[in-house]
Scaffold this motif. Structure first.
Motif, PDB file in Angstrom:
ATOM      1  N   LYS A 134       0.807  -1.213   0.000  1.00  0.00           N
ATOM      2  CA  LYS A 134       0.000   0.000   0.000  1.00  0.00           C
ATOM      3  C   LYS A 134       0.846   1.272   0.000  1.00  0.00           C
ATOM      4  CE  LYS A 134      -3.976  -2.087   2.357  1.00  0.00           C
ATOM      5  NZ  LYS A 134      -4.885  -2.002   3.522  1.00  0.00           N
ATOM      6  N   GLY A 135       2.167   1.107  -0.021  1.00  0.00           N
ATOM      7  CA  GLY A 135       3.046   2.272  -0.064  1.00  0.00           C
ATOM      8  C   GLY A 135       3.488   2.769   1.295  1.00  0.00           C
ATOM      9  N   LYS A 136       3.157   2.036   2.361  1.00  0.00           N
ATOM     10  CA  LYS A 136       3.632   2.424   3.690  1.00  0.00           C
ATOM     11  C   LYS A 136       5.076   1.969   3.860  1.00  0.00           C
ATOM     12  CE  LYS A 136       2.735   1.916   8.633  1.00  0.00           C
ATOM     13  NZ  LYS A 136       1.868   1.323   9.683  1.00  0.00           N
ATOM     14  N   TRP A 137       5.889   2.820   4.479  1.00  0.00           N
ATOM     15  CA  TRP A 137       7.315   2.536   4.608  1.00  0.00           C
ATOM     16  C   TRP A 137       7.657   2.044   6.012  1.00  0.00           C
ATOM     17  CZ3 TRP A 137      10.867   2.462   0.734  1.00  0.00           C
ATOM     18  CH2 TRP A 137      10.445   2.977  -0.498  1.00  0.00           C
ATOM     19  N   TYR A 138       8.623   1.119   6.059  1.00  0.00           N
ATOM     20  CA  TYR A 138       9.081   0.547   7.327  1.00  0.00           C
ATOM     21  C   TYR A 138      10.595   0.733   7.443  1.00  0.00           C
ATOM     22  CZ  TYR A 138       4.506  -1.724   7.328  1.00  0.00           C
ATOM     23  OH  TYR A 138       3.148  -1.960   7.306  1.00  0.00           O
ATOM     24  N   ASN A 139      11.049   1.027   8.650  1.00  0.00           N
ATOM     25  CA  ASN A 139      12.478   1.165   8.937  1.00  0.00           C
ATOM     26  C   ASN A 139      12.950  -0.070   9.694  1.00  0.00           C
ATOM     27  OD1 ASN A 139      12.510   3.887   7.933  1.00  0.00           O
ATOM     28  ND2 ASN A 139      11.587   4.529   9.860  1.00  0.00           N
ATOM     29  N   VAL A 140      13.959  -0.746   9.168  1.00  0.00           N
ATOM     30  CA  VAL A 140      14.508  -1.943   9.806  1.00  0.00           C
ATOM     31  C   VAL A 140      15.859  -1.602  10.417  1.00  0.00           C
ATOM     32  CG1 VAL A 140      15.186  -4.342   9.493  1.00  0.00           C
ATOM     33  CG2 VAL A 140      13.347  -3.380   8.101  1.00  0.00           C
ATOM     34  N   GLU A 141      15.937  -1.720  11.733  1.00  0.00           N
ATOM     35  CA  GLU A 141      17.179  -1.457  12.452  1.00  0.00           C
ATOM     36  C   GLU A 141      17.832  -2.790  12.768  1.00  0.00           C
ATOM     37  OE1 GLU A 141      20.176  -0.298  13.371  1.00  0.00           O
ATOM     38  OE2 GLU A 141      18.935   1.503  13.190  1.00  0.00           O
ATOM     39  N   LEU A 142      18.853  -3.149  12.000  1.00  0.00           N
ATOM     40  CA  LEU A 142      19.454  -4.474  12.107  1.00  0.00           C
ATOM     41  C   LEU A 142      20.444  -4.601  13.257  1.00  0.00           C
ATOM     42  CD1 LEU A 142      19.987  -5.042   8.289  1.00  0.00           C
ATOM     43  CD2 LEU A 142      18.246  -6.096   9.737  1.00  0.00           C
ATOM     44  N   THR A 143      20.858  -3.484  13.828  1.00  0.00           N
ATOM     45  CA  THR A 143      21.801  -3.564  14.955  1.00  0.00           C
ATOM     46  C   THR A 143      21.146  -4.176  16.196  1.00  0.00           C
ATOM     47  OG1 THR A 143      21.251  -1.283  15.516  1.00  0.00           O
ATOM     48  CG2 THR A 143      23.214  -1.634  14.193  1.00  0.00           C
ATOM     49  N   ASN A 144      19.809  -4.041  16.289  1.00  0.00           N
ATOM     50  CA  ASN A 144      19.109  -4.653  17.415  1.00  0.00           C
ATOM     51  C   ASN A 144      17.980  -5.569  16.969  1.00  0.00           C
ATOM     52  OD1 ASN A 144      17.286  -2.780  16.489  1.00  0.00           O
ATOM     53  ND2 ASN A 144      16.904  -1.834  18.456  1.00  0.00           N
ATOM     54  N   GLY A 145      17.846  -5.764  15.651  1.00  0.00           N
ATOM     55  CA  GLY A 145      16.824  -6.653  15.134  1.00  0.00           C
ATOM     56  C   GLY A 145      15.422  -6.180  15.431  1.00  0.00           C
ATOM     57  N   MET A 146      15.175  -4.880  15.214  1.00  0.00           N
ATOM     58  CA  MET A 146      13.860  -4.311  15.493  1.00  0.00           C
ATOM     59  C   MET A 146      13.430  -3.373  14.380  1.00  0.00           C
ATOM     60  SD  MET A 146      13.926  -3.262  19.525  1.00  0.00           S
ATOM     61  CE  MET A 146      14.315  -4.438  20.827  1.00  0.00           C
ATOM     62  N   PHE A 147      12.116  -3.163  14.303  1.00  0.00           N
ATOM     63  CA  PHE A 147      11.588  -2.090  13.477  1.00  0.00           C
ATOM     64  C   PHE A 147      11.670  -0.804  14.286  1.00  0.00           C
ATOM     65  CE2 PHE A 147       9.385  -5.786  11.679  1.00  0.00           C
ATOM     66  CZ  PHE A 147       9.676  -5.601  10.333  1.00  0.00           C
ATOM     67  N   SER A 148      11.991   0.285  13.625  1.00  0.00           N
ATOM     68  CA  SER A 148      12.113   1.555  14.337  1.00  0.00           C
ATOM     69  C   SER A 148      11.253   2.618  13.664  1.00  0.00           C
ATOM     70  CB  SER A 148      13.573   2.016  14.387  1.00  0.00           C
ATOM     71  OG  SER A 148      14.061   2.260  13.078  1.00  0.00           O
ATOM     72  N   THR A 149      11.056   3.706  14.364  1.00  0.00           N
ATOM     73  CA  THR A 149      10.249   4.814  13.858  1.00  0.00           C
ATOM     74  C   THR A 149      11.149   5.967  13.428  1.00  0.00           C
ATOM     75  OG1 THR A 149      10.041   5.788  16.059  1.00  0.00           O
ATOM     76  CG2 THR A 149       8.356   4.183  15.405  1.00  0.00           C
ATOM     77  N   GLU A 150      10.582   6.882  12.637  1.00  0.00           N
ATOM     78  CA  GLU A 150      11.327   8.060  12.205  1.00  0.00           C
ATOM     79  C   GLU A 150      11.756   8.895  13.412  1.00  0.00           C
ATOM     80  OE1 GLU A 150      11.897   8.939   8.789  1.00  0.00           O
ATOM     81  OE2 GLU A 150      11.211   6.903   8.444  1.00  0.00           O
ATOM     82  N   SER A 151      10.862   9.023  14.382  1.00  0.00           N
ATOM     83  CA  SER A 151      11.163   9.844  15.559  1.00  0.00           C
ATOM     84  C   SER A 151      12.340   9.279  16.333  1.00  0.00           C
ATOM     85  CB  SER A 151       9.936   9.940  16.473  1.00  0.00           C
ATOM     86  OG  SER A 151       9.542   8.648  16.916  1.00  0.00           O
ATOM     87  N   TYR A 152      12.451   7.944  16.365  1.00  0.00           N
ATOM     88  CA  TYR A 152      13.578   7.345  17.086  1.00  0.00           C
ATOM     89  C   TYR A 152      14.904   7.696  16.418  1.00  0.00           C
ATOM     90  CZ  TYR A 152      17.033   4.062  18.634  1.00  0.00           C
ATOM     91  OH  TYR A 152      18.199   3.528  19.093  1.00  0.00           O
ATOM     92  N   ILE A 153      14.922   7.646  15.089  1.00  0.00           N
ATOM     93  CA  ILE A 153      16.153   7.962  14.365  1.00  0.00           C
ATOM     94  C   ILE A 153      16.558   9.411  14.618  1.00  0.00           C
ATOM     95  CG2 ILE A 153      17.198   8.111  12.064  1.00  0.00           C
ATOM     96  CD1 ILE A 153      15.222   5.873  11.240  1.00  0.00           C
ATOM     97  N   LEU A 154      15.570  10.300  14.692  1.00  0.00           N
ATOM     98  CA  LEU A 154      15.852  11.714  14.945  1.00  0.00           C
ATOM     99  C   LEU A 154      16.346  11.962  16.361  1.00  0.00           C
ATOM    100  CD1 LEU A 154      12.779  13.297  13.122  1.00  0.00           C
ATOM    101  CD2 LEU A 154      15.173  13.584  12.471  1.00  0.00           C
ATOM    102  N   GLN A 155      16.102  11.008  17.270  1.00  0.00           N
ATOM    103  CA  GLN A 155      16.494  11.195  18.667  1.00  0.00           C
ATOM    104  C   GLN A 155      18.001  11.194  18.871  1.00  0.00           C
ATOM    105  OE1 GLN A 155      14.498   8.296  21.113  1.00  0.00           O
ATOM    106  NE2 GLN A 155      12.465   9.128  20.679  1.00  0.00           N
TER     107      GLN A 155
END
Length: 426
Positions: free
Chosen positions: A242-263
């Motif tokens: 559907k065009g929704k985007w997901y962020n994969v953080e492989l250093t901890n094996g989790m999905f992350s949010t945009e706000s977390y990356i900005l933190q």
């Protein structure tokens, strides 16, 4: 022309102005005075012209002295070539890297790593391990009844491959999750810590090797995924149907949010405007990343020279705003300037001694290029993230908020995958 000087003169023991005397004088006296003033002015003009001529002569002599000094010292304004054992492997890899949009991430990555090891890597073994991993992913997708044509399913399978223990029912083949290698994760001591080959051999990697292996496997199984950057870091992004985007953080094996990356606190608004962080890298931009990886390995082994400049120039032609390539270009400019300063016997760290470069126009140009390149890096929005800040940010990945976000996103994806695929009639 200079005006007549209002010098007082004595007339009948009274001080009066020269102008008054001239006004009262006879015509012959006036003519004589005007002639004297003309001669005086002409003399002044001739003196000024002689001064200008002397200054120009001095400048010509200084220029000759500078040229003679440069010739005598044989000043070289380019970095010397590193014609040492092992450098030829990098030249060969640079010529072999595929620089169009139809390229293999696996092949380019192998060229980069193989050059570092002096072309001693086993290509057949490397390809074999990649193929076995891709076959495992396809087989597990079939077991889990994941659609082999759904991008969300492919990427969720990849996510599980990196973060969970998986086993095939048919063959009992087991795959363990990859771990994050916290020891020398920047590769300061051992550059091979950044390599996919090291990750496949040991099962542990860091924020360069983990996303790169993800992209290689995504390419093998036909999944759409992209590399994205943040300060000192890289991660994976992928879209669902559907065009929704997901962020994969492989250093901890989790999905992350945009706000977390900005933190992290080191992403400026200028960096977002110039799209150097948190953006999907296009095929051309990913190629530029391969080239900066090649340059990075060369620099680790041999240092900076004009070969590195050639590699970075090619990277910037593909991706002008590449923060990695622009930082390397600034470092090359600094190394070149320091090399010239050493030849001239000038200490660039001593402000007084540095003033002596005024006699060397080419050295001034080099200094200007250094300043301009560092200004460009600043204007792109780069801000240095200290190692302690990056470590703190990595540790925060294991926080409760992150775990909760990961669980919610995982449930959403599982819910999507649990729905039966739509038929043509639907």
């Amino acid at each position: 022309m200079p005006a007549p000087l209002a010098v007082p003169v004595v007339v009948n023991e009274q001080i009066v102005d020269r102008k008054t005397v001239l006004e009262q004088a006879s015509p012959s006296v006036l003519q004589s005075e005007q002639k004297r003033q003309h001669l005086q002015n002409t003399s002044l003009m001739n003196e000024v012209e002689r001064d200008i001529h002397r200054q120009m002569q001095i400048m010509r002599e200084v220029a000759k002295d500078v040229q003679a000094l440069e010739s005598k010292r044989e000043v070289i304004y380019s970095l010397p070539s590193r014609a040492v054992a092992g450098a030829e492997f990098y030249h060969s890899a640079f010529n072999k890297i595929i620089l169009d949009t139809v390229f293999s991430i696996k092949e380019n990555n192998f060229l980069v790593e193989n050059a570092f090891f002096g072309n001693k890597m086993d290509k057949a073994e490397f390809d074999k391990v990649i193929k076995q991993s891709a076959d495992f992913l396809i087989a597990k997708m079939k077991e889990l009844n994941y659609s082999l044509t759904d991008n969300s399913a492919k990427n969720f399978m990849l996510f599980q491959f990196f973060s969970e223990t998986l086993q095939l029912k048919s063959s009992k083949q087991e795959h363990l999750p990859f771990k994050y290698d916290f020891e020398d994760y920047m590769g300061f001591e051992s550059h091979s810590k950044l390599f996919v080959s090291k990750l496949m051999e040991t099962g542990s990697g860091q924020c360069h090797s983990l996303p790169m292996l993800y992209l290689i496997l995504a390419e093998e199984i036909g999944a759409e995924a992209y590399l994205a950057l943040s300060p000192n870091h890289s991660y994976i992004r992928f879209p669902d149907q559907k065009g929704k985007w997901y962020n994969v953080e492989l250093t901890n094996g989790m999905f992350s949010t945009e706000s977390y990356i900005l933190q992290s606190g080191y992403i400026k608004s200028e960096a977002l405007q110039n799209k150097i962080y948190m953006q999907n890298l296009s095929r051309k931009e990913l190629l530029a990343q391969h080239l900066t990886d090649l340059a990075g390995g060369y620099i680790f082994k041999f240092g900076y020279d004009e070969f590195v400049q050639a590699v970075i120039d090619k990277a910037l032609a593909l991706y002008p705003n590449s923060i990695t390539a622009n930082m390397l270009k600034a470092n090359i400019a600094s190394a070149r300037f320091e090399y010239v300063m050493k030849q001239l016997g000038i200490n660039p760290k001593d402000p007084n001694d540095l003033q002596n470069i005024r006699h060397f126009p080419k050295a001034i140009e080099l200094l200007d290029s250094v300043n301009q390149q560092f200004d460009l890096v600043d204007n792109l929005g780069y801000e240095h993230m200290p190692e302690y800040a990056y470590q703190k940010w990595l540790q925060a990945m294991a926080g409760e908020k992150q775990k909760q976000d990961n669980e919610n996103i995982s449930k959403q994806l599982k819910g999507i995958l649990a729905k039966p695929p739509k038929t043509l009639k639907d």
